[in-house]
Design an enzyme around this catalytic site. Structure first.
Site, PDB file in Angstrom:
ATOM      1  N   ASP A  13      47.211  39.259  34.545  1.00  0.00           N
ATOM      2  CA  ASP A  13      46.979  38.678  33.211  1.00  0.00           C
ATOM      3  C   ASP A  13      47.827  37.443  32.922  1.00  0.00           C
ATOM      4  OD1 ASP A  13      45.370  41.024  32.779  1.00  0.00           O
ATOM      5  OD2 ASP A  13      47.220  42.111  32.379  1.00  0.00           O
ATOM      6  N   LYS A  16      45.257  33.215  35.258  1.00  0.00           N
ATOM      7  CA  LYS A  16      44.755  32.565  36.483  1.00  0.00           C
ATOM      8  C   LYS A  16      43.441  31.846  36.197  1.00  0.00           C
ATOM      9  CE  LYS A  16      45.060  36.659  38.514  1.00  0.00           C
ATOM     10  NZ  LYS A  16      46.064  37.416  37.777  1.00  0.00           N
ATOM     11  N   ASN A  38      38.619  46.021  37.641  1.00  0.00           N
ATOM     12  CA  ASN A  38      39.925  46.247  36.990  1.00  0.00           C
ATOM     13  C   ASN A  38      40.479  44.933  36.445  1.00  0.00           C
ATOM     14  OD1 ASN A  38      40.186  45.297  39.611  1.00  0.00           O
ATOM     15  ND2 ASN A  38      41.873  46.642  40.175  1.00  0.00           N
ATOM     16  N   GLY A  40      40.570  41.328  34.487  1.00  0.00           N
ATOM     17  CA  GLY A  40      40.015  40.769  33.263  1.00  0.00           C
ATOM     18  C   GLY A  40      40.427  39.315  33.189  1.00  0.00           C
ATOM     19  N   HIS A  41      39.516  38.422  33.491  1.00  0.00           N
ATOM     20  CA  HIS A  41      39.842  36.996  33.487  1.00  0.00           C
ATOM     21  C   HIS A  41      39.237  36.348  32.249  1.00  0.00           C
ATOM     22  CE1 HIS A  41      40.484  36.974  38.134  1.00  0.00           C
ATOM     23  NE2 HIS A  41      41.351  37.719  37.477  1.00  0.00           N
ATOM     24  N   GLN A 236      44.479  40.420  39.987  1.00  0.00           N
ATOM     25  CA  GLN A 236      45.730  41.163  39.870  1.00  0.00           C
ATOM     26  C   GLN A 236      46.896  40.231  40.257  1.00  0.00           C
ATOM     27  OE1 GLN A 236      43.007  43.023  41.553  1.00  0.00           O
ATOM     28  NE2 GLN A 236      42.572  43.474  39.437  1.00  0.00           N
TER      29      GLN A 236
HETATM   30  P1  IMP Z   1      43.849  50.027  39.253  1.00  0.00           P
HETATM   31  O1  IMP Z   1      43.819  48.681  39.893  1.00  0.00           O
HETATM   32  O2  IMP Z   1      42.806  50.221  38.182  1.00  0.00           O
HETATM   33  O3  IMP Z   1      43.849  51.114  40.272  1.00  0.00           O
HETATM   34  O4  IMP Z   1      45.249  50.164  38.487  1.00  0.00           O
HETATM   35  C1  IMP Z   1      46.482  50.141  39.164  1.00  0.00           C
HETATM   36  C2  IMP Z   1      47.535  49.370  38.376  1.00  0.00           C
HETATM   37  O5  IMP Z   1      47.214  47.977  38.392  1.00  0.00           O
HETATM   38  C3  IMP Z   1      47.628  49.769  36.906  1.00  0.00           C
HETATM   39  O6  IMP Z   1      48.986  49.619  36.495  1.00  0.00           O
HETATM   40  C4  IMP Z   1      46.754  48.729  36.222  1.00  0.00           C
HETATM   41  O7  IMP Z   1      47.087  48.564  34.853  1.00  0.00           O
HETATM   42  C5  IMP Z   1      47.106  47.505  37.052  1.00  0.00           C
HETATM   43  N1  IMP Z   1      46.059  46.480  37.056  1.00  0.00           N
HETATM   44  C6  IMP Z   1      44.920  46.473  37.781  1.00  0.00           C
HETATM   45  N2  IMP Z   1      44.211  45.359  37.538  1.00  0.00           N
HETATM   46  C7  IMP Z   1      44.910  44.631  36.660  1.00  0.00           C
HETATM   47  C8  IMP Z   1      44.709  43.350  36.049  1.00  0.00           C
HETATM   48  O8  IMP Z   1      43.737  42.629  36.289  1.00  0.00           O
HETATM   49  N3  IMP Z   1      45.684  42.953  35.178  1.00  0.00           N
HETATM   50  C9  IMP Z   1      46.794  43.702  34.927  1.00  0.00           C
HETATM   51  N4  IMP Z   1      47.037  44.875  35.483  1.00  0.00           N
HETATM   52  C10 IMP Z   1      46.102  45.351  36.344  1.00  0.00           C
END
Ligand code: IMP
Length: 432
Positions: A13, A16, A38, A40-41, A236
């Site tokens: 977050d 990017k 997962n 969010g852009h 991420q």
């Molecule tokens: P997962 O990727 O859903 O398995 O989550 C694993 C960890 O990565 C958790 O702490 C999520 O909150 C974090 N996470 C995954 N994708 C993002 C993202 O795009 N932004 C921020 N945190 C993320």
């Protein structure tokens, strides 16, 4: 022109999307390389806000070919809905400006259930986004998961593959439901997802996505041979990397520069620039160590002014001071060539700003990140804040204190800052 990569250096977050969207104006291809829905852009352009989970941030530039690379795992429903939503607001998503690699793995409905199931069983919960991303990668590693190319199989073959992929899930859900019935876990029972349901899921969303599924390698080859600009968009961030981040409080992919290059399918010697994106403070969503976390009014202040609520889950983000030790660690591990610092306007609303320049760790002062980061106490340097960036269009027009903040980051990390975000709209970007 060559290949440029844009990756996050903190906990996701960082903005990017802004850097990608900005750079994309000269690019012929932008490739989203890792992760799934997962992510969010958010991009604010032409006075409109676009929130994307799977589509590359470049999709709002119709002249660019936006691509989902082999390293991504894609939820067909979310992808198809995102395509439709973009079209509804007038964004072009057609065969000549969007492609999906035939190697991209598919996230199925049962992956989300498994995500919930694992979190239920775990004592130390990761706090995943619940989007079934880690569980898709898991089945990819198990070599049973399905890829985009499988959507074109004959019905019997596709159902056979789905059945193979569901075998482990069936066993796990049956066992988990027994534990729930016994009252070991206070959760709702998992309704068993069938082969037929997942087949229907494929057929329903295939209608929207099939025209985009291609062998993406020849397209990338051609652009590289022509020396066009190719951008690789990370998802991420470094400290969520499953190899190099805060394991086990990580995501399941490899958002460091090498993992991101692999996810796009472009070799390291071709990557000319690696832009690391940070916020002028730190935020984290989900659990895990956070050395500079502010669980006080200042943290709340940053959360409110920085709109620190998850794009994917709406969860409030944890907030804290900028940790430069963490950023410096990524300089060589990701081979950074420049930085993008976002939210300089947000942090400047505070009169005094702390920046973490070292850690107290087991009775010593250190300037590197140990494996047990949770045992570190931050050592801060106080810098002057209280700036206003509203009228600035160049670095020189920024208030003195804001310029000094940026120079401090450059001096500490040894990486030049090239982009500075001073507002949500992409126009509020200063190029240094
Ligand atoms: P997962 O990727 O859903 O398995 O989550 C694993 C960890 O990565 C958790 O702490 C999520 O909150 C974090 N996470 C995954 N994708 C993002 C993202 O795009 N932004 C921020 N945190 C993320």
């Amino acid at each position: 022109m060559a290949v440029k990569m844009i990756i996050g250096l903190q906990y996701g977050d960082e903005g990017k999307g802004r850097a990608v969207h900005y750079e994309a104006k000269n690019a012929s291809i932008v490739i989203r390389a890792t992760g799934g829905s997962n992510a969010g852009h958010t991009v604010v352009a032409n006075g409109k806000k676009y929130a994307m989970h799977l589509l590359p941030s470049s999709i709002i530039r119709p002249e660019v070919l936006s691509m989902i690379g082999p390293g991504v795992v894609a939820d067909l429903k979310i992808l198809a809905e995102e395509i439709e939503q973009m079209r509804e607001v007038g964004v072009k998503v057609e065969k000549d400006n969007f492609a999906i690699s035939e190697r991209t793995h598919i996230t199925f409905p049962h992956h989300k259930q498994l995500d919930r199931l694992y979190e239920m069983l775990k004592e130390n919960k990761v706090g995943t986004t619940g989007r079934g991303v880690g569980t898709t990668y898991e089945e990819k590693a198990r070599r049973t998961n399905l890829r985009m190319c499988d959507l074109f199989l004959a019905e019997s073959e596709l159902k056979h593959k789905i059945a193979e992929n569901l075998k482990v899930y069936n066993v796990l859900v049956a066992e988990a439901n027994k534990l729930i019935e016994k009252g070991v876990y206070q959760e709702e029972r998992f309704p068993l997802i069938t082969i037929e349901e997942e087949y229907e899921y494929c057929m329903k969303y295939k209608e929207t996505v099939q025209e985009f599924i291609r062998d993406t390698h020849p397209i990338i080859d051609e652009a590289i041979e022509k020396d066009d600009l190719v951008i690789i968009e990370g998802a991420q961030s470094f400290w969520l990397d499953n190899d190099h981040g805060d394991y086990p409080m990580t995501t399941s992919s490899h958002p460091n520069a090498s993992g991101t290059a692999s996810g796009a399918g472009i070799g390291p010697t071709l990557i000319r620039e690696v832009v690391g994106v940070i916020k002028a403070y730190t935020s984290r969503i989900g659990n895990g160590p956070f050395v500079t976390e502010l669980e006080n009014e200042t943290g709340d202040f940053i959360r409110e002014w920085g709109h620190e609520y998850g794009t994917t889950t709406g969860r409030p983000r944890r907030t804290g001071w900028l940790d430069l030790v963490m950023i410096k660690h990524t300089k060589n591990t990701s081979g950074l060539t420049s930085l993008c610092v976002n939210h300089l306007d947000t942090i400047g609303k505070l009169d005094k700003i702390n920046v973490c320049v070292g850690y107290q760790y087991k009775g010593q002062t250190i300037k590197h990140v140990p494996i047990d980061k949770e045992n570190c106490e931050p050592i801060y340097q106080e810098l002057k804040g209280g700036w206003e960036t509203d009228t600035a269009t160049t670095f020189e027009e920024l208030p003195q204190e804001a310029q000094e903040y940026i120079k401090f980051i450059e001096d500490y990390t040894g990486v030049p800052v090239r982009y500075i975000g001073i507002g949500a709209d992409e126009k509020r970007t200063i190029i240094k």
